[in-house]
Design a protein around this motif. Structure first.
Motif, PDB file in Angstrom:
ATOM      1  N   GLU A   1       0.812  -1.280  -0.051  1.00 29.53           N
ATOM      2  CA  GLU A   1      -0.066   0.029   0.142  1.00 29.53           C
ATOM      3  C   GLU A   1       0.783   1.196   0.035  1.00 29.53           C
ATOM      4  O   GLU A   1       0.563   2.396  -0.516  1.00 29.53           O
ATOM      5  N   TYR A   2       1.917   1.186   0.833  1.00 32.73           N
ATOM      6  CA  TYR A   2       2.931   2.505   0.935  1.00 32.73           C
ATOM      7  C   TYR A   2       3.583   2.680  -0.404  1.00 32.73           C
ATOM      8  O   TYR A   2       3.679   3.790  -0.985  1.00 32.73           O
ATOM      9  N   LEU A   3       3.993   1.654  -1.057  1.00 32.59           N
ATOM     10  CA  LEU A   3       4.757   1.572  -2.519  1.00 32.59           C
ATOM     11  C   LEU A   3       3.771   2.168  -3.579  1.00 32.59           C
ATOM     12  O   LEU A   3       4.198   2.876  -4.322  1.00 32.59           O
TER      13      LEU A   3
ATOM     14  N   GLU B   1      19.600   6.469  -3.140  1.00 31.64           N
ATOM     15  CA  GLU B   1      19.301   8.008  -3.035  1.00 31.64           C
ATOM     16  C   GLU B   1      17.661   8.467  -2.955  1.00 31.64           C
ATOM     17  O   GLU B   1      17.485   9.360  -2.455  1.00 31.64           O
ATOM     18  N   ASP B   2      17.136   7.482  -3.472  1.00 32.17           N
ATOM     19  CA  ASP B   2      15.624   7.741  -3.649  1.00 32.17           C
ATOM     20  C   ASP B   2      15.046   7.847  -2.184  1.00 32.17           C
ATOM     21  O   ASP B   2      13.955   8.316  -1.851  1.00 32.17           O
ATOM     22  N   LEU B   3      15.689   7.055  -1.253  1.00 29.61           N
ATOM     23  CA  LEU B   3      15.103   6.864   0.082  1.00 29.61           C
ATOM     24  C   LEU B   3      15.303   8.446   0.805  1.00 29.61           C
ATOM     25  O   LEU B   3      14.248   8.535   1.612  1.00 29.61           O
ATOM     26  N   GLN B   4      15.869   9.309   0.256  1.00 31.87           N
ATOM     27  CA  GLN B   4      15.715  10.783   0.891  1.00 31.87           C
ATOM     28  C   GLN B   4      14.291  11.192   0.727  1.00 31.87           C
ATOM     29  O   GLN B   4      13.956  12.137   1.451  1.00 31.87           O
ATOM     30  N   HIS B   5      13.612  10.950  -0.372  1.00 31.49           N
ATOM     31  CA  HIS B   5      12.456  11.433  -0.603  1.00 31.49           C
ATOM     32  C   HIS B   5      11.242  10.514  -0.190  1.00 31.49           C
ATOM     33  O   HIS B   5      10.072  10.744  -0.349  1.00 31.49           O
ATOM     34  N   HIS B   6      11.553   9.505   0.818  1.00 32.62           N
ATOM     35  CA  HIS B   6      10.441   8.706   1.335  1.00 32.62           C
ATOM     36  C   HIS B   6      10.181   8.561   2.837  1.00 32.62           C
ATOM     37  O   HIS B   6      11.336   9.255   3.719  1.00 32.62           O
ATOM     38  N   GLN B   7       9.243   8.432   3.457  1.00 33.56           N
ATOM     39  CA  GLN B   7       9.011   8.242   4.936  1.00 33.56           C
ATOM     40  C   GLN B   7       9.889   7.054   5.304  1.00 33.56           C
ATOM     41  O   GLN B   7       9.209   6.053   5.170  1.00 33.56           O
ATOM     42  N   CYS B   8      10.750   7.047   6.236  1.00 35.56           N
ATOM     43  CA  CYS B   8      11.775   6.164   6.511  1.00 35.56           C
ATOM     44  C   CYS B   8      11.488   6.199   8.281  1.00 35.56           C
ATOM     45  O   CYS B   8      11.657   7.104   8.798  1.00 35.56           O
TER      46      CYS B   8
ATOM     47  N   ILE C   1       3.913  -2.370   8.230  1.00 34.18           N
ATOM     48  CA  ILE C   1       2.846  -3.253   7.486  1.00 34.18           C
ATOM     49  C   ILE C   1       1.409  -2.190   7.394  1.00 34.18           C
ATOM     50  O   ILE C   1       0.864  -2.290   6.558  1.00 34.18           O
ATOM     51  N   ALA C   2       1.288  -1.550   8.221  1.00 28.80           N
ATOM     52  CA  ALA C   2      -0.047  -0.397   8.000  1.00 28.80           C
ATOM     53  C   ALA C   2       0.383   0.808   7.114  1.00 28.80           C
ATOM     54  O   ALA C   2      -0.610   1.367   6.928  1.00 28.80           O
ATOM     55  N   GLY C   3       1.399   0.732   6.430  1.00 31.87           N
ATOM     56  CA  GLY C   3       1.722   1.705   5.552  1.00 31.87           C
ATOM     57  C   GLY C   3       2.280   2.880   5.705  1.00 31.87           C
ATOM     58  O   GLY C   3       2.159   3.863   5.043  1.00 31.87           O
ATOM     59  N   MET C   4       2.938   3.067   6.866  1.00 35.41           N
ATOM     60  CA  MET C   4       3.174   4.348   7.562  1.00 35.41           C
ATOM     61  C   MET C   4       5.099   4.932   6.611  1.00 35.41           C
ATOM     62  O   MET C   4       5.035   5.900   6.508  1.00 35.41           O
ATOM     63  N   GLY C   5       5.667   3.833   6.300  1.00 34.45           N
ATOM     64  CA  GLY C   5       6.670   4.176   5.533  1.00 34.45           C
ATOM     65  C   GLY C   5       7.541   2.885   5.465  1.00 34.45           C
ATOM     66  O   GLY C   5       7.398   1.726   5.597  1.00 34.45           O
TER      67      GLY C   5
END
Length: 300
Positions: free
Chosen positions: A170-172, A182-189, A237-241
């Motif tokens: 769901e998050y993806l 480098e793309d991880l900088q633009h994701h909710q980690c 699992i809940a899609g937070m990041g």
């Protein structure tokens, strides 16, 4: 005060020449060694050591008391050996400490087989991310992550503690799939909050990945940092990041499609894991049987 333990600590201080050295030998802190000595002197009402800024030496009474301690501890050791010969089979309470994630997902299920094999052993398990004082806590064995401090304890290497980057489908679908580090900088980690002083505490702000071109350090940020691995898993699992999770905790989630592994061409840092116990405790059947059992499951 545990008189037997205090006498053991005193003997170590005399034999090693300092409280610092005795602390290394016994696996406890220097402060705790000092506490045991003070409690012993208060109980006896006399000084055992002459202390100065440069050195320490025995008082006249301290020298005589040291010899008496050797006699008493020797009798206790002989008594334990006699009990072992009588017992034969492992029995008694086995006190274990381990990290929470490993303890819940790997250790706890494995203990069922151990108690079926050795029904005379009762288990007392403490799961914590803290490195508890081994002797003062009364532990027989410990499973520890990361670098170990020098001590007289025996440390047997276990399989490394490995990690995987992952996120929910769901998050993806909502935020896209990272193609390179480098793309991880633009994701909710989402980050795990390691205790202060832990050698992985920096992972709350940056993740390290290794690829064909070398190591990549990526600054990360997100909506949550939490000191519970199960809570981190549920949030993912809940899609937070995106999360960096222990493989042992998410293997079923990956198989069932609750989570999706990311950037699999890159390797994440791994932590060494050891089974730790005192050399003098290994001769006890309950300890020896558990060490052999654990090494058969997770040993390198």
């Amino acid at each position: 005060m545990d008189l037997f333990l205090a006498m053991t600590v005193y003997v170590k201080v005399v034999e090693t020449g300092s409280m610092t050295s005795a602390a290394r030998e016994t696996g406890m802190s220097t402060t705790m060694v000092g506490n045991h000595l003070r409690a012993l002197e208060q109980r006896l009402g006399v000084s055992l050591l002459k202390r100065s800024t440069r050195r320490q030496s025995l008082t006249e009474f301290g020298s005589a008391y040291y010899q008496r301690c050797l006699e008493v501890l020797g009798l206790v050791t002989d008594s334990e050996r006699l009990a072992e010969q009588v017992q034969g089979e492992p029995q008694g309470t086995l006190r274990i400490t381990a990290p929470p994630a490993f303890g819940a997902e790997c250790l706890a299920p494995a203990l069922s087989g151990f108690v079926q094999r050795y029904p005379g052993v009762k288990l007392d398990v403490v799961l914590t991310n803290l490195v508890l004082d081994f002797i003062d806590g009364g532990f027989d064995v410990a499973i520890r992550l990361g670098a170990l401090e020098s001590s007289a304890l025996i440390a047997r290497p276990l399989q490394d503690y490995t990690l995987t980057l992952c996120a929910s489908p769901e998050y993806l679908e909502r935020c896209g799939t990272p193609i390179n580090p480098e793309d991880l900088q633009h994701h909710q980690c989402l980050a795990f909050a390691y205790p202060a002083g832990d050698d992985w505490s920096s992972t709350a702000k940056q993740w390290v990945l290794k690829g064909e071109e070398g190591e990549v350090v990526v600054p990360v940020s997100g909506p949550m940092t939490v000191n519970s691995t199960p809570a981190l898993r549920q949030a993912a699992i809940a899609g937070m990041g995106v999360v960096m999770m222990p493989d042992m905790l998410i293997s079923r989630d990956l198989r069932e499609g609750k989570l999706v592994a990311l950037l699999q061409d890159y390797q994440l840092a791994r932590r060494a894991m050891h089974l730790v116990y005192g050399q003098d405790r290994y001769r006890l059947p309950k300890v020896r049987s558990f060490v052999d059992y654990a090494m058969g499951l997770w040993g390198k």
